[in-house]
Write a protein that holds these residues in place. Structure first.
Motif, PDB file in Angstrom:
ATOM      1  N   PRO A 253     -24.497  -7.212 -23.588  1.00  0.00           N
ATOM      2  CA  PRO A 253     -23.572  -7.667 -22.538  1.00  0.00           C
ATOM      3  C   PRO A 253     -23.732  -9.161 -22.233  1.00  0.00           C
ATOM      4  N   VAL A 254     -22.614  -9.815 -21.952  1.00  0.00           N
ATOM      5  CA  VAL A 254     -22.603 -11.225 -21.523  1.00  0.00           C
ATOM      6  C   VAL A 254     -22.184 -11.223 -20.060  1.00  0.00           C
ATOM      7  N   VAL A 255     -22.991 -11.834 -19.190  1.00  0.00           N
ATOM      8  CA  VAL A 255     -22.691 -11.769 -17.748  1.00  0.00           C
ATOM      9  C   VAL A 255     -22.325 -13.130 -17.156  1.00  0.00           C
ATOM     10  N   GLU A 256     -22.482 -14.186 -17.938  1.00  0.00           N
ATOM     11  CA  GLU A 256     -22.133 -15.511 -17.441  1.00  0.00           C
ATOM     12  C   GLU A 256     -21.591 -16.363 -18.571  1.00  0.00           C
ATOM     13  N   LEU A 257     -20.531 -17.107 -18.272  1.00  0.00           N
ATOM     14  CA  LEU A 257     -19.886 -17.938 -19.286  1.00  0.00           C
ATOM     15  C   LEU A 257     -19.631 -19.320 -18.685  1.00  0.00           C
ATOM     16  N   ASP A 258     -20.240 -20.349 -19.259  1.00  0.00           N
ATOM     17  CA  ASP A 258     -20.141 -21.709 -18.711  1.00  0.00           C
ATOM     18  C   ASP A 258     -20.400 -21.713 -17.206  1.00  0.00           C
ATOM     19  N   SER A 259     -21.454 -21.049 -16.801  1.00  0.00           N
ATOM     20  CA  SER A 259     -21.906 -20.964 -15.394  1.00  0.00           C
ATOM     21  C   SER A 259     -20.980 -20.140 -14.491  1.00  0.00           C
ATOM     22  N   VAL A 260     -19.956 -19.510 -15.036  1.00  0.00           N
ATOM     23  CA  VAL A 260     -19.075 -18.657 -14.230  1.00  0.00           C
ATOM     24  C   VAL A 260     -19.470 -17.198 -14.465  1.00  0.00           C
ATOM     25  N   THR A 261     -19.600 -16.451 -13.378  1.00  0.00           N
ATOM     26  CA  THR A 261     -19.964 -15.042 -13.494  1.00  0.00           C
ATOM     27  C   THR A 261     -18.819 -14.251 -14.116  1.00  0.00           C
ATOM     28  N   VAL A 262     -19.146 -13.429 -15.107  1.00  0.00           N
ATOM     29  CA  VAL A 262     -18.117 -12.573 -15.734  1.00  0.00           C
ATOM     30  C   VAL A 262     -18.208 -11.194 -15.077  1.00  0.00           C
ATOM     31  N   GLY A 263     -17.075 -10.694 -14.603  1.00  0.00           N
ATOM     32  CA  GLY A 263     -17.036  -9.379 -13.949  1.00  0.00           C
ATOM     33  C   GLY A 263     -17.961  -9.373 -12.746  1.00  0.00           C
ATOM     34  N   THR A 264     -18.843  -8.386 -12.698  1.00  0.00           N
ATOM     35  CA  THR A 264     -19.744  -8.254 -11.546  1.00  0.00           C
ATOM     36  C   THR A 264     -21.045  -9.036 -11.735  1.00  0.00           C
ATOM     37  N   GLY A 265     -21.200  -9.649 -12.908  1.00  0.00           N
ATOM     38  CA  GLY A 265     -22.445 -10.382 -13.178  1.00  0.00           C
ATOM     39  C   GLY A 265     -23.568  -9.481 -13.659  1.00  0.00           C
ATOM     40  N   THR A 266     -23.223  -8.228 -13.912  1.00  0.00           N
ATOM     41  CA  THR A 266     -24.194  -7.272 -14.489  1.00  0.00           C
ATOM     42  C   THR A 266     -23.527  -6.597 -15.693  1.00  0.00           C
ATOM     43  N   PRO A 267     -24.312  -6.015 -16.595  1.00  0.00           N
ATOM     44  CA  PRO A 267     -23.693  -5.354 -17.756  1.00  0.00           C
ATOM     45  C   PRO A 267     -22.634  -4.340 -17.336  1.00  0.00           C
ATOM     46  N   GLY A 268     -21.447  -4.457 -17.940  1.00  0.00           N
ATOM     47  CA  GLY A 268     -20.331  -3.601 -17.551  1.00  0.00           C
ATOM     48  C   GLY A 268     -20.398  -2.228 -18.214  1.00  0.00           C
ATOM     49  N   PRO A 269     -19.623  -1.271 -17.688  1.00  0.00           N
ATOM     50  CA  PRO A 269     -19.656   0.099 -18.209  1.00  0.00           C
ATOM     51  C   PRO A 269     -19.212   0.221 -19.671  1.00  0.00           C
ATOM     52  N   VAL A 270     -18.254  -0.576 -20.089  1.00  0.00           N
ATOM     53  CA  VAL A 270     -17.765  -0.474 -21.478  1.00  0.00           C
ATOM     54  C   VAL A 270     -18.848  -0.945 -22.447  1.00  0.00           C
ATOM     55  N   ALA A 271     -19.431  -2.110 -22.159  1.00  0.00           N
ATOM     56  CA  ALA A 271     -20.489  -2.640 -23.040  1.00  0.00           C
ATOM     57  C   ALA A 271     -21.677  -1.676 -23.076  1.00  0.00           C
ATOM     58  N   GLN A 272     -22.042  -1.142 -21.922  1.00  0.00           N
ATOM     59  CA  GLN A 272     -23.194  -0.229 -21.872  1.00  0.00           C
ATOM     60  C   GLN A 272     -22.921   1.051 -22.649  1.00  0.00           C
ATOM     61  N   ARG A 273     -21.718   1.558 -22.497  1.00  0.00           N
ATOM     62  CA  ARG A 273     -21.333   2.797 -23.201  1.00  0.00           C
ATOM     63  C   ARG A 273     -21.318   2.555 -24.712  1.00  0.00           C
ATOM     64  N   LEU A 274     -20.739   1.409 -25.119  1.00  0.00           N
ATOM     65  CA  LEU A 274     -20.670   1.097 -26.558  1.00  0.00           C
ATOM     66  C   LEU A 274     -22.063   0.916 -27.143  1.00  0.00           C
ATOM     67  N   ARG A 275     -22.957   0.323 -26.370  1.00  0.00           N
ATOM     68  CA  ARG A 275     -24.334   0.158 -26.847  1.00  0.00           C
ATOM     69  C   ARG A 275     -24.984   1.536 -27.072  1.00  0.00           C
ATOM     70  N   GLU A 276     -24.780   2.416 -26.101  1.00  0.00           N
ATOM     71  CA  GLU A 276     -25.336   3.781 -26.211  1.00  0.00           C
ATOM     72  C   GLU A 276     -24.797   4.509 -27.435  1.00  0.00           C
ATOM     73  N   ILE A 277     -23.455   4.470 -27.574  1.00  0.00           N
ATOM     74  CA  ILE A 277     -22.823   5.172 -28.709  1.00  0.00           C
ATOM     75  C   ILE A 277     -23.312   4.562 -30.020  1.00  0.00           C
ATOM     76  N   TYR A 278     -23.327   3.221 -30.066  1.00  0.00           N
ATOM     77  CA  TYR A 278     -23.725   2.546 -31.301  1.00  0.00           C
ATOM     78  C   TYR A 278     -25.142   2.953 -31.709  1.00  0.00           C
ATOM     79  N   LEU A 279     -26.062   2.905 -30.752  1.00  0.00           N
ATOM     80  CA  LEU A 279     -27.467   3.236 -31.078  1.00  0.00           C
ATOM     81  C   LEU A 279     -27.588   4.699 -31.503  1.00  0.00           C
ATOM     82  N   GLU A 280     -26.899   5.565 -30.779  1.00  0.00           N
ATOM     83  CA  GLU A 280     -26.988   6.995 -31.080  1.00  0.00           C
ATOM     84  C   GLU A 280     -26.430   7.312 -32.470  1.00  0.00           C
ATOM     85  N   GLU A 281     -25.219   6.815 -32.725  1.00  0.00           N
ATOM     86  CA  GLU A 281     -24.564   7.130 -34.010  1.00  0.00           C
ATOM     87  C   GLU A 281     -25.283   6.439 -35.183  1.00  0.00           C
ATOM     88  N   SER A 282     -25.741   5.201 -34.970  1.00  0.00           N
ATOM     89  CA  SER A 282     -26.406   4.475 -36.053  1.00  0.00           C
ATOM     90  C   SER A 282     -27.733   5.123 -36.403  1.00  0.00           C
TER      91      SER A 282
END
Ligand code: PMP
Length: 287
Positions: A253-282
């Motif tokens: 997850p990327v939470v900051e871009l050029d010093s601007v907070t992206v979304g809530t500033g914490t890892p988002g649900p989509v990125a977290q879910r994709l990480r989980e699926i990726y690790l599990e399936e891989s």
């Protein structure tokens, strides 16, 4: 324990491994590489990396050093000898050492390609603290050459980009060309807006990430919407989420871009879910 590496047919302690000063990769960055991650002592997406290596070699008219089966055997042997449970296998093929410096490619009949592989032990690779917090990214101009789809060892600019990021108090840089994000210094870049996962389409402008292909496949299988198109830094700053993918960072997850907070500033649900699926399936498909 001394690390065992592979050089041109031999397994050697790392301090005994030697490459000629005339090697084309040393003199001209005339080499290609792959990085395959290891989880539970097994190789993640070996096939994808082997296929991309073949393509990189073909695009550069470089001889193939050995068969895919032999490559797999060398990967597995290095993982076994070095006792890697979590980590990486780095592979590099160069056009070899013709014995003099010349811009003309050497005759492949007389100059054999150089093949080098080594492992990097990285315990905790999958359970990375960075993935729990997210990373900070800056944007920089993309001044690389026009064949970024070939995975060459010309990594000076990406390395400079990483240093620019560190100097700015960030973790990595996204490169921008003609106003649009190409990719990260060593990863593919994504944003999430509403229910859409947006990432630049494949072309000569970016590396065709093996992790990108897997993540987009898993996303589609999970009925997530994927849009392959370019996006700007301004669009990314207003996105709900951002993330990067690579063989060694998986989904980060990327939470900051050029010093601007992206979304809530914490890892988002989509990125977290994709990480989980990726690790599990891989992990399931690892060999
Ligand atoms: N883009 C660049 C420029 C890279 O160096 C990498 C990592 N090698 C990636 C994307 C991600 O590719 P992969 O998922 O195959 O590691």
């Amino acid at each position: 324990m001394t690390r065992t590496v592979y050089v041109n047919g031999e397994y050697l302690p790392e301090h005994e491994a030697k490459i000629s000063i005339f090697d084309r990769a040393f003199l001209m960055a005339d080499g290609v590489y792959e990085v395959t991650s290891v989880l539970d002592g097994k190789l993640i997406d070996f096939d994808g990396h082997a296929v991309r290596l073949e393509r990189s070699l073909k695009e550069l008219d470089m001889p193939t050093p050995c068969s895919k089966d032999e490559l797999l055997e060398i990967h597995r042997e290095l993982v076994r000898i070095n006792g890697i449970e979590e980590g990486l296998v780095y592979l590099q093929v160069t056009r070899g050492a013709p014995g003099d410096r010349d811009f003309v490619f050497p005759d492949p009949e007389t100059t054999e390609p150089t093949l080098v592989l080594f492992t990097q032990n990285k315990p905790g690779l999958a359970d990375s603290p960075a993935a729990k917090e997210g990373i900070k990214v800056i944007s920089i101009e993309d001044v690389r050459w026009g064949r970024r789809d070939i995975k060459t060892v010309q990594l000076l600019y990406p390395s400079m980009g990483k240093m620019m990021a560190k100097k700015a108090g960030a973790d990595d840089a996204w490169m921008v060309e003609d106003g649009f994000v190409t990719e990260g210094t060593s990863n593919n870049a994504y944003i999430v807006k509403g229910s859409k996962i947006i990432t630049r389409a494949l072309s000569n402008d970016i590396l065709h990430g093996i992790t990108r292909a897997a993540v987009l496949r898993f996303a589609r299988e999970a009925q997530m919407q994927v849009e392959e198109r370019s996006f700007t830094i301004d669009e990314a700053k207003e996105a709900d989420e951002a993330f990067v993918t690579s063989a060694s960072a998986f989904v980060m997850p990327v939470v900051e871009l050029d010093s601007v907070t992206v979304g809530t500033g914490t890892p988002g649900p989509v990125a977290q879910r994709l990480r989980e699926i990726y690790l599990e399936e891989s992990r399931k498909a690892a060999i």
